[in-house]
Design a protein around this motif. Sequence first.
Motif, PDB file in Angstrom:
ATOM      1  N   GLN A 295      -4.344  97.130  40.601  1.00 12.38           N
ATOM      2  CA  GLN A 295      -4.463  96.800  42.022  1.00 12.38           C
ATOM      3  C   GLN A 295      -4.509  98.083  42.820  1.00 12.38           C
ATOM      4  N   ALA A 296      -5.643  98.305  43.476  1.00  6.37           N
ATOM      5  CA  ALA A 296      -5.818  99.466  44.335  1.00  6.37           C
ATOM      6  C   ALA A 296      -5.309  99.130  45.742  1.00  6.37           C
ATOM      7  N   PRO A 297      -4.977 100.144  46.527  1.00  7.33           N
ATOM      8  CA  PRO A 297      -4.473  99.888  47.883  1.00  7.33           C
ATOM      9  C   PRO A 297      -5.463  99.077  48.696  1.00  7.33           C
ATOM     10  N   GLY A 298      -4.966  98.006  49.306  1.00 12.53           N
ATOM     11  CA  GLY A 298      -5.798  97.171  50.154  1.00 12.53           C
ATOM     12  C   GLY A 298      -6.739  96.242  49.425  1.00 12.53           C
ATOM     13  N   LYS A 299      -6.620  96.185  48.104  1.00 14.40           N
ATOM     14  CA  LYS A 299      -7.512  95.337  47.315  1.00 14.40           C
ATOM     15  C   LYS A 299      -6.719  94.339  46.491  1.00 14.40           C
ATOM     16  N   GLU A 300      -7.412  93.334  46.019  1.00 13.11           N
ATOM     17  CA  GLU A 300      -6.775  92.349  45.158  1.00 13.11           C
ATOM     18  C   GLU A 300      -6.627  92.915  43.742  1.00 13.11           C
ATOM     19  N   ARG A 301      -5.679  92.345  43.012  1.00 11.38           N
ATOM     20  CA  ARG A 301      -5.494  92.757  41.632  1.00 11.38           C
ATOM     21  C   ARG A 301      -6.716  92.338  40.813  1.00 11.38           C
ATOM     22  N   GLU A 302      -7.158  93.212  39.933  1.00 16.59           N
ATOM     23  CA  GLU A 302      -8.351  92.928  39.149  1.00 16.59           C
ATOM     24  C   GLU A 302      -8.100  93.147  37.659  1.00 16.59           C
TER      25      GLU A 302
ATOM     26  N   THR B  17      -7.889 104.886  40.727  1.00 17.65           N
ATOM     27  CA  THR B  17      -6.567 104.953  41.338  1.00 17.65           C
ATOM     28  C   THR B  17      -6.060 103.561  41.682  1.00 17.65           C
ATOM     29  N   ALA B  18      -4.893 103.226  41.151  1.00 19.53           N
ATOM     30  CA  ALA B  18      -4.332 101.882  41.332  1.00 19.53           C
ATOM     31  C   ALA B  18      -2.963 101.820  40.673  1.00 19.53           C
ATOM     32  N   VAL B  19      -2.279 100.739  40.942  1.00 22.21           N
ATOM     33  CA  VAL B  19      -1.096 100.391  40.152  1.00 22.21           C
ATOM     34  C   VAL B  19      -1.594  99.534  38.987  1.00 22.21           C
ATOM     35  N   TYR B  20      -1.214  99.931  37.793  1.00 18.09           N
ATOM     36  CA  TYR B  20      -1.661  99.238  36.594  1.00 18.09           C
ATOM     37  C   TYR B  20      -0.533  98.373  36.052  1.00 18.09           C
ATOM     38  N   TYR B  21      -0.887  97.131  35.719  1.00 16.22           N
ATOM     39  CA  TYR B  21       0.065  96.150  35.225  1.00 16.22           C
ATOM     40  C   TYR B  21      -0.343  95.670  33.839  1.00 16.22           C
ATOM     41  N   CYS B  22       0.636  95.482  32.971  1.00 19.51           N
ATOM     42  CA  CYS B  22       0.372  94.782  31.721  1.00 19.51           C
ATOM     43  C   CYS B  22       0.836  93.340  31.865  1.00 19.51           C
ATOM     44  N   ALA B  23       0.223  92.467  31.094  1.00 18.56           N
ATOM     45  CA  ALA B  23       0.521  91.042  31.192  1.00 18.56           C
ATOM     46  C   ALA B  23       0.360  90.402  29.824  1.00 18.56           C
ATOM     47  N   ALA B  24       1.102  89.313  29.615  1.00 18.79           N
ATOM     48  CA  ALA B  24       1.075  88.590  28.342  1.00 18.79           C
ATOM     49  C   ALA B  24       0.695  87.133  28.571  1.00 18.79           C
ATOM     50  N   ARG B  25      -0.090  86.625  27.651  1.00 18.38           N
ATOM     51  CA  ARG B  25      -0.591  85.245  27.767  1.00 18.38           C
ATOM     52  C   ARG B  25      -0.288  84.474  26.492  1.00 18.38           C
ATOM     53  N   ARG B  26       0.343  83.307  26.645  1.00 16.48           N
ATOM     54  CA  ARG B  26       0.714  82.464  25.507  1.00 16.48           C
ATOM     55  C   ARG B  26      -0.433  81.520  25.171  1.00 16.48           C
ATOM     56  N   SER B  27      -1.468  82.076  24.638  1.00 13.52           N
ATOM     57  CA  SER B  27      -2.621  81.251  24.305  1.00 13.52           C
ATOM     58  C   SER B  27      -3.509  82.037  23.348  1.00 13.52           C
ATOM     59  N   VAL B  28      -4.373  81.335  22.656  1.00  8.31           N
ATOM     60  CA  VAL B  28      -5.368  82.009  21.826  1.00  8.31           C
ATOM     61  C   VAL B  28      -6.699  82.127  22.558  1.00  8.31           C
ATOM     62  N   VAL B  29      -6.737  81.589  23.770  1.00  3.93           N
ATOM     63  CA  VAL B  29      -7.946  81.619  24.582  1.00  3.93           C
ATOM     64  C   VAL B  29      -7.834  82.762  25.585  1.00  3.93           C
ATOM     65  N   PHE B  30      -8.839  83.610  25.618  1.00  2.00           N
ATOM     66  CA  PHE B  30      -8.819  84.736  26.547  1.00  2.00           C
ATOM     67  C   PHE B  30      -8.967  84.273  27.987  1.00  2.00           C
ATOM     68  N   SER B  31      -8.450  85.084  28.888  1.00  2.00           N
ATOM     69  CA  SER B  31      -8.624  84.821  30.315  1.00  2.00           C
ATOM     70  C   SER B  31      -8.697  86.141  31.065  1.00  2.00           C
ATOM     71  N   THR B  32      -9.582  86.199  32.042  1.00  2.00           N
ATOM     72  CA  THR B  32      -9.650  87.354  32.929  1.00  2.00           C
ATOM     73  C   THR B  32      -8.964  87.073  34.263  1.00  2.00           C
ATOM     74  N   ASN B  33      -8.400  85.890  34.376  1.00  2.00           N
ATOM     75  CA  ASN B  33      -7.761  85.448  35.613  1.00  2.00           C
ATOM     76  C   ASN B  33      -6.270  85.753  35.558  1.00  2.00           C
ATOM     77  N   GLU B  34      -5.767  86.445  36.552  1.00  2.00           N
ATOM     78  CA  GLU B  34      -4.346  86.813  36.516  1.00  2.00           C
ATOM     79  C   GLU B  34      -3.450  85.584  36.490  1.00  2.00           C
TER      80      GLU B  34
ATOM     81  N   GLY C 157       4.440  97.422  36.672  1.00  2.00           N
ATOM     82  CA  GLY C 157       3.376  98.263  37.207  1.00  2.00           C
ATOM     83  C   GLY C 157       3.702  99.738  37.116  1.00  2.00           C
ATOM     84  N   THR C 158       2.662 100.527  36.909  1.00  2.00           N
ATOM     85  CA  THR C 158       2.803 101.976  36.881  1.00  2.00           C
ATOM     86  C   THR C 158       1.642 102.585  37.658  1.00  2.00           C
TER      87      THR C 158
END
Length: 123
Positions: A38-45, A90-107, A116-117
Amino acid sequence: VQLQASGGGLVQAGGSLRLSCAASGSTFSRYIMAWFRQAPGKEREFVGYINSGGSRTSYADSVKGRFTISRDNAENTVYLQMNTLKPEDTAVYYCAARRSVVFSTNEGGYDYWGQGTQVTVSS
């Protein structure tokens, strides 16, 4: 699952950084893991994800060829290697975990998030 991201910092354009995300719990190897930013002023991507076994990855077009996700299930850790960094990374970077075998690009499809770091790329 608790996630702890680290490794961010300030780097010049063209440089590299490696982010780490350490997970607690014994079921880490069952989760799809992803990185978002997530960059300043933008949505998380979405940045990219890796399947539970580490054999498959997928990336956003903006980072494809420059960023690489890997994981070490024995160490309960997922990594984001970032090369040829650009100021627009430049952004704050987040890791995330998903309990599924199906991929998703949606937060919204991810069940657990790290704190975040910050990554700052100077021109």
